[in-house]
Each structure stands twice: as structure tokens, then as C-alpha cells.
Design a protein around this motif. Structure first.
Motif, short mmCIF file in Angstrom:
data_model
loop_
_atom_site.label_atom_id
_atom_site.label_comp_id
_atom_site.label_asym_id
_atom_site.label_seq_id
_atom_site.Cartn_x
_atom_site.Cartn_y
_atom_site.Cartn_z
N GLU A 33 7.12 5.64 3.33
CA GLU A 33 5.96 4.93 2.79
C GLU A 33 4.69 5.75 3.02
OE1 GLU A 33 3.89 0.51 3.00
OE2 GLU A 33 5.41 1.08 4.46
N GLU A 34 4.54 6.32 4.22
CA GLU A 34 3.38 7.14 4.51
C GLU A 34 3.40 8.42 3.68
OE1 GLU A 34 -0.08 8.78 6.21
OE2 GLU A 34 0.68 6.73 5.96
N LEU A 35 4.59 9.00 3.52
CA LEU A 35 4.73 10.21 2.73
C LEU A 35 4.33 9.95 1.28
CD1 LEU A 35 5.79 13.05 3.50
CD2 LEU A 35 8.02 12.36 2.63
N GLN A 36 4.80 8.82 0.75
CA GLN A 36 4.48 8.47 -0.63
C GLN A 36 2.99 8.24 -0.80
OE1 GLN A 36 7.16 5.86 -2.97
NE2 GLN A 36 5.41 4.45 -3.01
N ARG A 37 2.37 7.59 0.16
CA ARG A 37 0.93 7.32 0.07
C ARG A 37 0.15 8.62 0.02
NH1 ARG A 37 -3.28 7.60 3.00
NH2 ARG A 37 -2.12 8.27 4.85
#
Length: 693
Positions: free
Chosen positions: A12-16
């Protein structure tokens, strides 16, 4: 746009973070972009208009920001942020470029193989003289793979015997649909040892373009009457579609099957200098692809002339990323290095597009003295490399850096020379050149060791009367052309008008040529061959140029020239001017002329990709285009078409397919979005079934 599927945890952090980087880049390209609507599944190409160069920039930013190294080939595979995140999982930490110098190649001056008459003879000569010498080094994710002359000969012999067992007869065509890989070299020479004719074609770049790829290559293979197609396991689905659409194609095969087979001697096949060494299908920038027939004598004559002009030395090393299905990569890089026994260091085109600095660091690491690239490659290095990625780079070993294969831009050469001078690049190394498949690969080259010569001429006399008058007064909108020098040794060129009469100094005319590298014509295409030949050995290049002080300045394609109201308009210049408008992209604008019976002249039509803009914003873009054209050229367009992303057709080498765009326009097909990859495959499958029935 489709709704994103939330990732969880680290993803999720990577995608953000990747979404933030994508929004920032999109905003830079188009300040009016509605970036809030971007989600993880938004198509980067179709929905927000990021072309291949913009996607390459995005991947570079992702790697730098996240200190990750994306796998090779990611550029061709990603279509959305979700795809990038998937490939970031488990990616290795970002590795610094290998700055240490590689071991030097053996410096052994050899007698020139000028007595050899064919490529098979050339290979045998090298094996006799220095079988264990390294011919090339392939750089890949797997490391540095050397290929010696003995290994090349053994692999080629194994492939030739395998082809003969499969029933391939001398004179038959065998297609090579391979990426840059170690199998390419023995496969190409193995086809020749079997007496067959290699047909290099390019693999499909993206799933979204598979239908156009298959239909174009089905026409090529049908014209060549190819009996076998060699590919890789990953390309077999496309190869099978081609087999179904091409009646002559008896089979498709994994090239590794030929290399893994038993070492058996191939049945000797006599090969003569006049025999066809391969058929080079032109990229189709001005129309349907045509098969240029090149003999062993043509190839060797051009390679020898190139070597004479380059003044080759025993310490020369050629560093290249050029694709092997393109004549500049196949002949000017590989076959010329093979002939002259100069080592070749090769990296894949996808590695270069994904990380342009990889080319520069390969020159640094292997002490490259020779290299070549089209104009867009120099632009890519200027736009998509930062100082951190180049720290410690040394380009001082380069003595010849050729710019060719597409129009040479004065501004690009000047900016490249200025930017990379701090890394040891000498301006004198930059060497503009001009060539075409019909003359094997090279025809004109500027004097080596001098640097580019740029001619500034007055605009109005040129567009009205085709006179290239020097611009002594410093006009603000003067035209600038780069000299491509003089003909290769043993070759001749001339400039003629529409009636076939030679024109004088600084008058634009059609460039014609003749010499030992000139093709005999197009394969199974007598009509086009008649159009090419002009009598007494002269062939028509299809390009316009003028001569000044014994050097030739290319000005454009004759078929692309737009003549409106007595003025000659260069589509390339129009495209460059329009691409300066915010929201538009260089390479995604096409200008062409269409006949207007009412006025008796041509109408100027401009098609540009402008994705995701509402009507008011489109009107603003239209107004800015008109303003730029009027201010720079004193001309406006008769019709402007603002199209969705992916609408502008291009050749494999990146040239706009203006003739194809004109045909689409006349048929009312411009602006229709391409169907999805699955739908394209379904249509191809149906077409294949009909063809077989």
C-alpha cells in the motif's frame, strides 16, 4: 477510470509513492492535467498519454526515489502503476553503475580479409586466424557474456545442419523474430551457411500493439515467402498467429532447439557474392514496407567503405545498444565489427530505453572508441539522465560517435556536446551521417574528427524557391541543417529536379546515388523497383538535400513534403513547433498534406495526441498551436485533429508513419481508440481461421 484495488501492508505504501511520482510527472508534462483522477489501474499510455519516453522517465524516477532496480524489460511490460508495483516486489536494491574499467581486449593488428567474397567465407577466415579471440560481449542481467569466433562458427554450423534437417532449401527465406540475445548471431550466420536467406523482423513491443504488429509482419513474411520463423518460447503465441496467416510459413521453432542439437556438419552449400545475404524490410515511414534485396557483395562493399572512412585502429571497441533487426545495428555495429575484427560490446535496446545511462557507462567501462545512434537517443540521454547517475563517467575514449538513421538535429547535437563535455566528450567525436537500406546502410558521412557542420539559411527563399541562401543577418526564424558530409569511397551522389536535371550549388533537389552497395531492387516488387531505378545505375533515395562546399545537407522526405500555395512546408519542422505547446509531446504530433481539388493545392493537416482534456482545454491547445505556427512559420493549419493517446502511428525505429496517418485520415479512421489486447488477439485468431479455411 476503473477503481483501484487497495493494496495492504508494504504494498500500500509502495503504491502510494509510485502514484505520487506518476502524478508529479504527469503534472510536469501537462500542467492542466486532472491528476486526482489517476489510480493504480489507469492506463499510462491510453488514458493519460505517457509515451514510451515519458514512461521511461517515470521508471527512472521510481528507481531513484525507492532505491530499487526494476527488472530488464519492465518498460515494455508496464501499462499502469499496479504493474510497476508488481515488478517492484522483491526487486533488488538500486545498484550503482559498474564504474570500474573492464579488462582490455587483445590488441592484435591483422591482415585485412579483403579477399573474402561472402559472409560464410568471412567467418571461416576469422576462425582460421584467431578462433579463440572474443568477437563480442553481450551485457545483460545475467552478466557479461563473451562470444568467441570458434563458438560463433560452431553455433552457426549446428543451426545450419538443423535447418537442413527441417527441409529448408537454399534460397528459401527464414525469418528471425528475436530480441537482442546470444542466439541471434549463430542463428543469422547459420541461415547463411544453409544457403537460406535471413529475414530480420522485430518482436512485438507491447501487448496493446499486437494486432498492428502481426498484420504488418504477416504481409512481410508473405512477400518474402518465408518457410520458417525462429523465435523464443515467449514469442511463440505471436509466431503461431503469423504461421496461420502466412501460407508459405511451414513452421515456427524455438531457436534454442537448433543450438542444443548435436554437433553435425552442415551439408556444404556454395554461396556466391551475388547471392542474397538478407532482405531488409524498410520500416514503412512513407508507405508499405518493401523488401530491399542485399547481396554479400553489397554488404561487404559497404562495410569496407565504412571502415576506410572511420580509419579503424587496433584498439577500437564498438559499443552499441542498437536493435539487431535494424540495419544500423545489424550491419554498422555487428557485421562491420565482425569483418574488421574489432570487438563489439552490446546491450539490449530495452536496457537503453529503461536506463539511457547504461549506454554511456558501457562506453566508459569498456573504453569504447566507436558508437552510433539515432537522434532520439541523444535526446533521451539529455532528458533522462541526472548528474547523480553520471558521477565519475568518462567518455574521453570516444573518437567517433555517429548520429544517423533519422534526421540529425542541430540543436540536439549542440546540447549533447555541451552537456557531456564535462564528462570528457570531445565535440569533434560527433559525426553526422546519412544512409538508407537501399544503399545497404551507409551513404554519406561527415569528415571524422571535425565535429558537426551546421548551416543556417534564410527561411523565405528556401520555402518559396528551394534556394539555401546563407543567413548572414541572423534572422530569428532561420532554418538550420546539419551536413552529412560526402559519399563513402566508391559511391556517387547527385541532386536532380523534378525533370531529372542536375541542380546547382545550394539548390534543393532529389538525392540519387549509385555504387557497389546499391541494391538490385525490392523483393517480388517489380513496380516499386522500377520507381527506384533511374537509369545508368542511379537509384532514387526519396530524400531531398542541397549541396554546399562539396557537402550534402539533408532537408526531408520528398513524399512527406507539403506544398501549399507555392510554399514548401517541412512536416518535421511543423511537428517540432507544435510539440512545444504544453500538453503535447514530441513524437506524438504528425503533419501531412492532402490534396484539395477546389483550391488546386494541398491542405495542411496536423494530428496530435491530447489525452484527457475537456473541450475548453482542447480549444486552448488549438489556439496555442495556431499561435506557434503563425509566429514561427507564418502559416496556419487547415485542419487540426486532437486525438486520444496511442493514435499516432510510428515505425519500429520511432519515425512517424505519415503516409499511414494520411490514409487513415482519408478513410475516416483517425482518432478511433485501439481495442484491448484480448480483443486484438481474438480478431487475429478469427482472421487466422479464415485464412486456413
Amino acid at each position: 477510470m476503473p477503481q483501484t484495488t487497495d493494496a495492504s501492508g508494504p504494498d500500500e505504501e509502495l503504491q502510494r509513492r509510485v502514484l505520487d511520482l506518476t502524478r508529479a510527472l504527469w503534472q510536469e508534462i501537462d500542467p492542466r492535467a486532472a491528476t486526482a483522477g489517476l489510480d493504480a489501474h489507469t492506463s499510462l499510455q491510453r488514458e493519460i498519454g505517457l509515451d514510451s519516453l515519458a514512461r521511461a522517465e517515470l521508471l527512472l524516477r521510481v528507481e531513484r526515489a525507492l532505491d530499487r532496480r526494476l527488472p530488464a524489460g519492465a518498460l515494455a511490460e508496464i501499462d499502469c502503476v499496479h504493474d510497476i508495483v508488481q515488478r517492484l516486489r522483491g526487486a533488488a536494491p538500486g545498484a550503482a553503475p559498474a564504474t570500474a574499467r573492464a579488462a582490455t581486449f587483445e590488441r592484435v593488428p591483422e591482415a585485412s580479409p579483403r579477399h573474402v567474397r561472402t559472409l560464410p567465407e568471412l567467418l571461416q577466415w576469422h576462425v582460421r586466424m584467431h578462433a579463440e579471440r572474443v568477437q563480442l560481449v553481450l551485457l545483460s542481467e545475467a552478466g557479461e557474456q563473451p562470444l568467441r569466433y570458434a563458438q560463433l562458427q560452431q553455433g552457426a554450423s549446428r543451426v545450419a545442419a538443423w535447418l537442413q534437417r527441417r527441409g529448408v532449401e537454399p534460397g528459401q527465406a527464414v525469418a528471425l523474430m528475436l530480441p537482442t540475445c546470444m542466439a541471434y548471431f549463430p542463428a543469422y550466420l547459420g541461415i547463411l551457411l544453409a544457403g537460406a536467406v535471413p529475414i530480420p523482423i522485430y518482436p512485438p513491443a507491447r501487448p496493446q500493439e499486437v494486432e498492428d504488429h502481426v498484420r504488418r509482419h504477416a504481409a512481410i513474411l508473405d512477400n518474402a515467402q518465408a518457410v520458417l520463423l525462429l523465435g523464443t518460447p515467449q514469442l511463440m503465441p505471436v509466431a503461431r498467429l503469423l504461421r496461420a496467416l502466412v501460407p508459405s510459413l511451414r513452421g515456427v521453432a524455438d531457436v534454442q532447439d537448433g543450438l542444443r542439437g548435436p554437433q553435425r556438419a552442415a551439408r556444404p552449400v556454395p554461396v556466391e557474392p551475388g547471392d542474397t545475404a538478407f532482405i531488409q524490410y524498410t520500416s514503412g515511414s512513407t508507405g508499405a514496407p518493401k523488401g530491399v534485396v542485399l547481396s554479400h557483395a553489397n554488404l561487404l562493399a559497404n562495410i569496407r567503405a565504412i571502415g576506410q572512412v572511420a580509419g579503424l585502429r587496433d584498439d577500437d571497441v564498438f559499443v552499441s545498444w542498437l536493435p539487431l533487426y535494424h540495419d544500423m545495428g545489424l550491419i554498422a555495429a555487428w557485421l562491420a565489427s565482425l569483418y574488421h575484427a574489432r570487438p563489439l560490446v552490446l546491450l539490449s535496446p530495452t536496457d537503453f530505453l529503461q536506463r539511457p545511462q547504461a549506454w554511456l557507462w558501457a562506453i566508459h567501462r569498456w573504453r569504447g572508441t566507436l558508437s552510433a545512434a539515432p537522434n532520439f537517443a541523444f535526446e533521451l540521454c539529455l532528458r533522462h539522465t541526472d548528474e547523480a547517475a553520471l558521477r565519475g563517467l568518462d567518455l574521453g575514449s570516444l573518437r567517433l560517435l555517429v548520429s544517423g538513421a533519422e534526421p540529425v538535429r542541430a540543436a540536439t547535437l549542440e546540447r549533447f556536446a555541451e552537456r557531456f563535455a564535462r564528462y570528457g566528450l570531445r565535440r569533434q567525436a560527433l559525426t553526422p551521417a546519412y544512409g538508407l537500406a537501399e544503399c545497404t546502410v551507409g551513404l554519406l558521412v561527415s569528415p571524422t574528427g571535425r565535429g558537426p557542420r551546421i548551416d543556417s539559411i534564410r527561411r523565405e527563399p528556401f520555402v518559396r524557391e528551394r534556394r539555401a541562401e546563407p543567413d548572414a543577418a541572423g534572422e530569428p526564424h532561420a532554418l538550420r541543417f546539419v551536413s552529412c558530409g560526402q559519399p563513402l569511397p566508391g559511391h556517387e551522389v547527385r541532386l536532380v529536379d523534378a525533370q531529372g536535371r542536375e541542380v546547382g550549388e545550394r539548390i534543393e533537389g532529389m538525392l540519387q546515388f549509385r555504387g557497389p552497395s546499391a541494391t538490385a531492387g525490392y523483393w517480388r516488387n517489380p513496380e516499386r523497383t522500377r520507381e527506384l531505378q533511374r537509369g545508368d545505375g542511379w537509384l532514387d533515395s526519396g530524400d531531398l538535400a542541397y549541396r554546399a562546399d562539396g557537402e550534402y545537407f539533408l532537408t526531408g522526405r520528398a513524399k512527406d513534403l507539403i506544398i501549399r500555395g507555392g510554399r514548401h512546408l517541412d512536416p518535421e519542422e511543423i511537428e517540432d513547433v507544435v510539440a512545444e505547446v504544453p500538453g503535447l509531446h514530441a513524437g506524438r504530433v504528425v503533419a501531412f498534406g492532402v490534396s484539395d481539388p477546389r483550391s488546386g493545392t494541398e491542405r495542411l493537416v496536423i494530428a496530435a495526441e491530447v489525452p484527457g482534456l475537456d473541450p475548453a482545454m482542447r480549444a486552448a491547445v488549438h489556439a496555442r498551436m495556431a499561435e506557434r505556427l503563425a509566429g514561427r512559420l507564418g502559416e496556419g493549419a487547415d485542419e487540426v485533429l486532437l486525438l486520444p493517446a496511442g493514435s499516432v502511428l510510428k515505425t519500429p525505429s520511432g519515425k512517424q508513419r505519415r503516409a499511414a496517418m494520411r490514409e487513415l485520415y482519408l478513410g475516416g479512421g483517425l482518432g478511433r481508440p485501439p481495442p484491448g489486447a484480448r480483443w486484438q488477439l481474438a480478431r487475429l485468431g478469427a482472421a487466422a481461421l479464415v485464412a486456413r479455411a
